[in-house]
Every structure is written in C-alpha cells, then in structure tokens.
Write a protein that holds these residues in place. Structure first.
Motif, PDB file in Angstrom:
ATOM      1  N   ASN A  64       9.753 -55.621  -0.220  1.00  0.00           N
ATOM      2  CA  ASN A  64      10.392 -56.887  -0.600  1.00  0.00           C
ATOM      3  C   ASN A  64       9.676 -58.110  -0.042  1.00  0.00           C
ATOM      4  OD1 ASN A  64      12.406 -55.922  -2.269  1.00  0.00           O
ATOM      5  ND2 ASN A  64      13.717 -55.374  -0.518  1.00  0.00           N
ATOM      6  N   ASN A  65       8.895 -57.940   0.998  1.00  0.00           N
ATOM      7  CA  ASN A  65       8.083 -59.072   1.467  1.00  0.00           C
ATOM      8  C   ASN A  65       7.123 -59.472   0.344  1.00  0.00           C
ATOM      9  OD1 ASN A  65       5.557 -60.030   3.564  1.00  0.00           O
ATOM     10  ND2 ASN A  65       7.616 -60.673   4.097  1.00  0.00           N
ATOM     11  N   GLY A  66       6.540 -58.480  -0.271  1.00  0.00           N
ATOM     12  CA  GLY A  66       5.696 -58.735  -1.446  1.00  0.00           C
ATOM     13  C   GLY A  66       6.505 -59.353  -2.576  1.00  0.00           C
ATOM     14  N   ILE A 127      -1.203 -67.055   0.847  1.00  0.00           N
ATOM     15  CA  ILE A 127       0.154 -66.667   1.249  1.00  0.00           C
ATOM     16  C   ILE A 127       0.139 -65.183   1.600  1.00  0.00           C
ATOM     17  CG2 ILE A 127       2.555 -66.412   0.497  1.00  0.00           C
ATOM     18  CD1 ILE A 127       2.262 -68.956  -1.109  1.00  0.00           C
ATOM     19  N   ASP A 128       0.569 -64.896   2.825  1.00  0.00           N
ATOM     20  CA  ASP A 128       0.557 -63.526   3.341  1.00  0.00           C
ATOM     21  C   ASP A 128       1.948 -62.919   3.154  1.00  0.00           C
ATOM     22  OD1 ASP A 128       0.766 -61.260   4.897  1.00  0.00           O
ATOM     23  OD2 ASP A 128       0.489 -62.306   6.807  1.00  0.00           O
ATOM     24  N   ALA A 129       2.100 -62.169   2.064  1.00  0.00           N
ATOM     25  CA  ALA A 129       3.379 -61.504   1.776  1.00  0.00           C
ATOM     26  C   ALA A 129       3.165 -59.991   1.764  1.00  0.00           C
ATOM     27  CB  ALA A 129       3.925 -61.999   0.433  1.00  0.00           C
ATOM     28  N   LEU A 130       2.372 -59.516   2.718  1.00  0.00           N
ATOM     29  CA  LEU A 130       2.054 -58.078   2.721  1.00  0.00           C
ATOM     30  C   LEU A 130       3.153 -57.246   3.369  1.00  0.00           C
ATOM     31  CD1 LEU A 130      -1.762 -58.273   3.537  1.00  0.00           C
ATOM     32  CD2 LEU A 130      -0.712 -57.480   1.405  1.00  0.00           C
ATOM     33  N   LEU A 131       3.555 -57.630   4.567  1.00  0.00           N
ATOM     34  CA  LEU A 131       4.554 -56.850   5.306  1.00  0.00           C
ATOM     35  C   LEU A 131       5.499 -57.786   6.041  1.00  0.00           C
ATOM     36  CD1 LEU A 131       2.052 -54.319   6.909  1.00  0.00           C
ATOM     37  CD2 LEU A 131       3.734 -53.752   5.137  1.00  0.00           C
ATOM     38  N   GLY A 132       6.775 -57.444   5.997  1.00  0.00           N
ATOM     39  CA  GLY A 132       7.758 -58.278   6.689  1.00  0.00           C
ATOM     40  C   GLY A 132       8.533 -57.461   7.702  1.00  0.00           C
ATOM     41  N   ALA A 165       2.407 -67.253   6.249  1.00  0.00           N
ATOM     42  CA  ALA A 165       2.971 -65.896   6.286  1.00  0.00           C
ATOM     43  C   ALA A 165       4.434 -65.946   5.866  1.00  0.00           C
ATOM     44  CB  ALA A 165       2.842 -65.327   7.692  1.00  0.00           C
ATOM     45  N   VAL A 166       4.832 -64.948   5.103  1.00  0.00           N
ATOM     46  CA  VAL A 166       6.220 -64.848   4.658  1.00  0.00           C
ATOM     47  C   VAL A 166       7.001 -64.019   5.677  1.00  0.00           C
ATOM     48  CG1 VAL A 166       7.755 -64.168   2.788  1.00  0.00           C
ATOM     49  CG2 VAL A 166       5.408 -64.898   2.283  1.00  0.00           C
ATOM     50  N   ASP A 167       7.986 -64.616   6.276  1.00  0.00           N
ATOM     51  CA  ASP A 167       8.907 -63.994   7.231  1.00  0.00           C
ATOM     52  C   ASP A 167       8.248 -63.696   8.582  1.00  0.00           C
ATOM     53  OD1 ASP A 167      11.536 -63.543   7.581  1.00  0.00           O
ATOM     54  OD2 ASP A 167      11.556 -61.481   6.875  1.00  0.00           O
ATOM     55  N   VAL A 168       7.216 -62.888   8.603  1.00  0.00           N
ATOM     56  CA  VAL A 168       6.413 -62.666   9.823  1.00  0.00           C
ATOM     57  C   VAL A 168       4.956 -62.476   9.407  1.00  0.00           C
ATOM     58  CG1 VAL A 168       8.152 -61.616  11.341  1.00  0.00           C
ATOM     59  CG2 VAL A 168       6.936 -60.186   9.730  1.00  0.00           C
ATOM     60  N   PRO A 169       4.019 -62.793  10.274  1.00  0.00           N
ATOM     61  CA  PRO A 169       2.621 -62.485   9.950  1.00  0.00           C
ATOM     62  C   PRO A 169       2.501 -60.972   9.763  1.00  0.00           C
ATOM     63  CG  PRO A 169       2.780 -63.863  11.912  1.00  0.00           C
ATOM     64  CD  PRO A 169       4.164 -63.399  11.609  1.00  0.00           C
ATOM     65  N   SER A 170       1.867 -60.543   8.685  1.00  0.00           N
ATOM     66  CA  SER A 170       1.851 -59.111   8.381  1.00  0.00           C
ATOM     67  C   SER A 170       1.188 -58.318   9.496  1.00  0.00           C
ATOM     68  CB  SER A 170       1.122 -58.879   7.062  1.00  0.00           C
ATOM     69  OG  SER A 170       1.879 -59.483   6.039  1.00  0.00           O
ATOM     70  N   GLY A 171       1.835 -57.207   9.847  1.00  0.00           N
ATOM     71  CA  GLY A 171       1.331 -56.342  10.915  1.00  0.00           C
ATOM     72  C   GLY A 171       2.019 -56.612  12.241  1.00  0.00           C
TER      73      GLY A 171
HETATM   74  K   LIG Z   1       4.294 -61.265   5.838  1.00  0.00           K
END
Ligand SMILES: [K+]
Ligand SMILES: NC(=O)C1=CN([C@@H]2O[C@H](COP(=O)(O)OP(=O)(O)OC[C@H]3O[C@@H](n4cnc5c(N)ncnc54)[C@H](OP(=O)(O)O)[C@@H]3O)[C@@H](O)[C@H]2O)[C@@H](O)CC1
Ligand SMILES: Nc1ncnc2c1ncn2[C@@H]1O[C@H](COP(=O)(O)OP(=O)(O)O)[C@@H](O)[C@H]1O
Length: 505
Positions: A64-66, A127-132, A165-171
């Motif tokens: 859902n982060n994606g 925009i980093d929407a890889l992992l939240g 970054a979306v929600d948190v920086p991925s990783g």
């Molecule tokens: K993210």
C-alpha cells in the motif's frame, strides 16, 4: 498538513499502533478513502516542494505504500507534470487498495517504466513509495540480493533530485529508526539532494531517532482527517515550559549541585579533570544556585580560575543528603570508591560516564542504585551513551541501537530511575511514563565533553526542584537547542557550550 519542527509534544505511533489506527479509521469510511487522501496530500506536497519539476519519478513498491505513490501519480499527471512510475507490484498479488490506485493511474494515462528517467536534476522530484510501515525486520530473509526492489531502492537513494519519502524512508523501520537487515544504504551511496518525508495518519518514532533523522530529512505530517485516540508509543520531547524567577528568591532557591569526577593525572596517567569542570560550569550556567566541585584528585587545583564561582570541595566535606550530585564525569576508576556513599546518601543524583561503567560491572553497586527508588526523598537519573547503556544491560551496542526506546525503558525499569539514552534523537524513559524522543541537537555535538555538559545541565534542572523526568527532558531539549542555534561560523566546543547556555530555570 504541516512541517514538524521542535517545540510541541507530538504523539508518535509505531507500526502496530498505526495499523490498528488505520483499521479503525478506515472502517466507517467508503473503500479506498484513506489511500485517496494520502495520494492527494502527497501530490500537494510534491508540487509545493518542486514547483518547477520537469519530471517526477515515483518508485512504487508492492504494497500500500506503493499504492499511495500510484494515487499521487494520477494527481500529478492530471496537473500536467511529466510523471514516470516504476511499479514493483503484481496486479494479482497486491493489496486491494494498491490495485485500485494502479487501475486509476493506468486509466489516467500515467507513464510506467521499469527504469528511472534519465537525467533527473535538482529541480525535479523523486517520490519514494517503495516500503512503508508494512516493512518487517526480517527483510533480508525474504529479499534475495538480485531483487528488483533493492536495485530501485539504491536508485532512489542516489537520485540527484530531491527525494520525498511516503510515510517513512523505504528500508527504515518505523518503530526503531534503524534500517531493516539488508536494507541499510552502503557507505557513500546516498545522494546529497534534500530529503523529505510525509508521515501519514501518525508520526512514526523511527523518523526521529537513530538513523531516522538523516534518512527522513524534513518531516511533514498529514493526519488524513483522522484523529488518533490511541495512547502514543512515545512523545516528541516538547520545548520546556519557561519559568520566571520570582524577585523574592535567592541562590538557595535554585539548589546546590555537587559535581564529583575528574580522576587526576597522577593516578593512572590520564588526567580527566576537564570533564568534571565542564559539568560544573554547565550546571552553573544553567541556573544552579551554587555549584561545588569535588575532583577525584588530591593534588588537583583549589580553584577554577576561569570559573571562580565554582567552590572546590573534598569528598568528605560534601553533605550528600542535601545535594544534587552529578557523579562520574571523568571519574575514571577513582569514582568507584565514592559510589557506595553517593548512592546511599545523595538526595538527587545524576550518574554519567565512569560512574555508569563502574555500576555496570559491580552487582553491589547495582543493588545500591536499585535501592534508591524505595527511598522517596531520593531521585536518580542515568545519562548513558549507547555503549554505556549496552554495558549496563549486558547487551551489544547494536542491540541497544536496534531498539533505542525499549533499551531506555528497560534500563529505567531495571534500576527504577530516569534514563537518558543519548545520541541522535536521545530517548528519555522513566518507569510508568511514556518515553520521549528529543527533536533537538545535531552532529556538531559529536565532540568530546558535550555529554559532561549535559550531565551538568540535568543536575541544575534537578536542583531547581522539578521532577526528575521533567528535569532530564528539559535539559536534553535545551542542550540540543543550543547546538541547533549555534552560529555556523563559530566552533562548537563543549566548554563554549557549557558557558554560553541560557539558564534552564
Ligand atoms: K516509503
Ligand atoms: N497506515 C496508514 O495510515 C495508511 C497507510 N497507507 C500506506 O500503506 C503503507 C503500508 O502498506 P502495507 O502494509 O501494504 O505495506 P508497505 O509498507 O507497502 O510495504 C510492505 C510491502 O512489502 C512487502 N514486505 C514487507 N516486509 C517484507 C519483507 N521482509 N520482505 C519482503 N517483502 C516484504 C509486503 O509484502 P507481504 O508481507 O504482504 O508479502 C508488502 O507488499 C503505509 O506506510 C502507507 O504508505 C495509506 O495508503 C493509507 C493510510
Ligand atoms: N550526531 C548527533 N546528533 C545529536 N546529538 C548528538 C550527536 N552526537 C552526539 N550528540 C550528543 O552529544 C552528547 C555526547 O555525549 P557523550 O557521548 O557522553 O560524550 P562525552 O562523553 O564526550 O561528553 C550527547 O548529549 C549526545 O546526545
């Protein structure tokens, strides 16, 4: 939506409580409402951060982060921006919300590619929407090294464009501020472009401590029009309430601090009087009524010529039961002999550095420390850095850093006292209290002696009569704030920090 700056007491929620809140918030709403709100907020911030972007690259992960990224892609595309999406999800296996946003982005005509666009520049945006918050700590086990997500993550991190970054920086793990195993950036692979993070629904503790502050950059928050009634997992440590000194007061009103430390050069060939001087000067400049200095060095000076207000004392001449004692700063091995009496008698006590190291390897001293919590007139704060905390817990530094909030709480519960676990995003904990993460301070504090200054400041705050947890939290905020406000063209040394601080009380 607003930017998070030090001052207010913001509530922080980890991934489990955020997921509970999300479920509760989503239940009464039409399907996909939260993701639509998230995508809108993200698109709005993206346009504000990069008003002249020619290209926006949105890297979207499988969950859902994606989905948030896909939703924002649709809005930005509709605003006429050149949007390029790299989506790592699979239509048959992704969550429903993400699938819905994928369909909407496709229907809107968003461009999908497997590679980032060439020549993203400083005016563009990534925009980093890889992992939240769905990232779990055992990532290494599940992602083989050739997984496309790892390659995309590396491209995001090294991007020349600013990264949002979306929600948190991925990783980054939302709870701890550490990278999940296998997902930390390799040294030298992170770009120097500005970093922003838009935290959704809740603010996550991991954005403010450990590796989180560097990874997150400027933190923004959007509550998605949902309130967060859950008890927070932590608070962002607020600005201290400023108190005005009444006219009808005198030096006795602000307490007596005694600093004990500073092993002499003659004892083991390591003179550490400076540490005790720094703590004493910091206590004085932070508003203590009187400051006594007891050096663990019979041959030491009888006066601090630079700071003649400090009163030199032999240990035997200290009335510990009336004093706020700051023990340990540069105490070396000499401090150990004084600790049984200090632990038994000091009314208010700050234990730092060598005092903590001595306690860590002595069961009797540990019992004496634990016993203080049962004497109502005695109050205690520990100010370990991660290595000192690790020694006290019988753990490794990595274990402490992997769970800074839990480590601080565990120490507070084990010894029945207030704990400040220092380092980027210092954590304050006390039994029965919600922990706090401090938002002030920066790497200019990474210089010998600044911890001694903090110990003296905690001592001064404690001597002023406020409760121990508030004293520690106030001192940590003020110590970091001083570093944040330090003129860029002046070197920040511990002594300058000790002597230029404004009174706390
Ligand atoms: K993210
Ligand atoms: N909370 C909110 O307020 C709202 C949340 N929203 C957004 O949703 C985000 C949370 O979405 P999320 O739960 O779908 O997980 P996400 O962060 O996309 O990443 C996990 C993905 O990676 C995978 N994965 C996980 N661990 C893995 C591992 N070790 N190794 C390999 N794979 C692993 C995992 O796969 P799975 O575990 O399901 O197999 C999943 O596909 C949240 O951060 C926010 O942006 C908003 O839309 C609305 C309001
Ligand atoms: N990178 C950083 N960001 C924020 N604060 C920092 C950073 N590095 C150090 N500090 C702060 O500086 C102080 C250093 O304390 P400590 O490690 O005990 O040093 P010393 O023993 O030399 O006095 C602590 O308050 C710590 O939180």
């Amino acid at each position: 939506m607003y930017r998070i700056t030090p001052g207010p007491a913001y509530a922080l929620h980890g991934s489990a409580s955020t997921q509970r809140l999300e479920a509760a918030a989503a239940a009464p709403l039409p399907l996909h409402t939260l993701m639509r709100r998230a995508g809108l907020a993200l698109a709005k911030l993206a346009r504000a951060l990069a008003p002249h972007a020619r290209t926006v690259w949105i890297a979207c992960g499988p969950g859902n982060n994606g989905g948030d990224g896909l939703e924002a892609a649709m809005h930005l595309h509709q605003h006429g921006l050149a949007v390029v999406v790299t989506w790592l999800g699979e239509p048959l296996h992704c969550p429903k919300d993400a699938h819905h946003s994928w369909m909407r982005a496709q229907a809107a005509g968003v461009c999908f590619t497997s590679q980032p666009p060439a020549a993203l520049g400083p005016q563009d945006l990534c925009i980093d929407a890889l992992l939240g918050v769905g990232l779990s700590a055992n990532a290494q086990r599940r992602w083989p090294s050739n997984h496309p997500l790892l390659a995309t993550l590396a491209q995001v991190r090294s991007c020349a464009a600013p990264v949002l970054a979306v929600d948190v920086p991925s990783g980054l793990l939302a709870d701890s501020g550490q990278f999940a195993p296998g997902l930390a950036p390799a040294p030298g692979t992170v770009g120097t472009s500005p970093r922003h993070t838009l935290s959704l629904l809740t603010l996550k503790p991991g954005l403010f401590t450990g590796a989180g502050r560097d990874a997150a950059g400027t933190v923004w928050f959007d509550d998605l029009d949902c309130s967060a009634p859950e008890t927070p997992d932590a608070w962002l440590n607020p600005h201290p309430v400023t108190s005005i000194r009444p006219h009808a007061s005198h030096k006795g009103s602000y307490g007596d601090v005694a600093v004990i430390g500073g092993e002499g050069l003659g004892q083991r060939g390591m003179g550490m009087g400076g540490a005790a001087l720094l703590a004493a000067r910091a206590a004085l400049h932070s508003g203590a009524g009187r400051v006594l200095l007891c050096l663990c060095d019979e041959t030491g000076p009888g006066i601090d010529i630079v700071q003649p207000e400090l009163m030199l004392r032999h240990f035997a001449a200290l009335h510990l039961e009336q004093l706020t004692v700051v023990a340990g700063c540069g105490g070396g091995e000499a401090i150990r002999a004084m600790l049984p009496q200090v632990l038994a008698d000091a009314a208010r006590l700050v234990l730092d550095a060598d005092a903590l190291n001595a306690i860590a390897c002595d069961a009797q001293l540990q019992q004496a420390l634990q016993a203080r919590q049962h004497r109502p007139h005695q109050h205690t704060a520990l100010t370990p850095h991660p290595l000192e905390a690790a020694r006290l817990l019988g753990a490794s530094v990595e274990q402490v850093q992997a769970q800074r909030l839990e480590a601080a709480l565990q120490l507070a519960q084990r010894f029945g006292c207030v704990v400040v676990l220092k380092g980027s995003g210092s954590v304050m904990a006390a039994p029965g209290q919600i922990p706090r993460i401090n938002p002030t301070g920066n790497a200019r504090l990474a210089s010998a002696g600044t911890g001694d200054v903090l110990a003296g400041m905690v001592g001064a705050a404690l001597a002023s009569g406020i409760d121990t947890y508030t004293a520690a939290c106030n001192a940590v905020f003020t110590h970091g704030e001083a570093a944040d406000q330090w003129p860029h063209d002046l070197p920040l040394t511990a002594n300058a920090l000790a002597c230029r601080l404004l009174p706390l009380a």
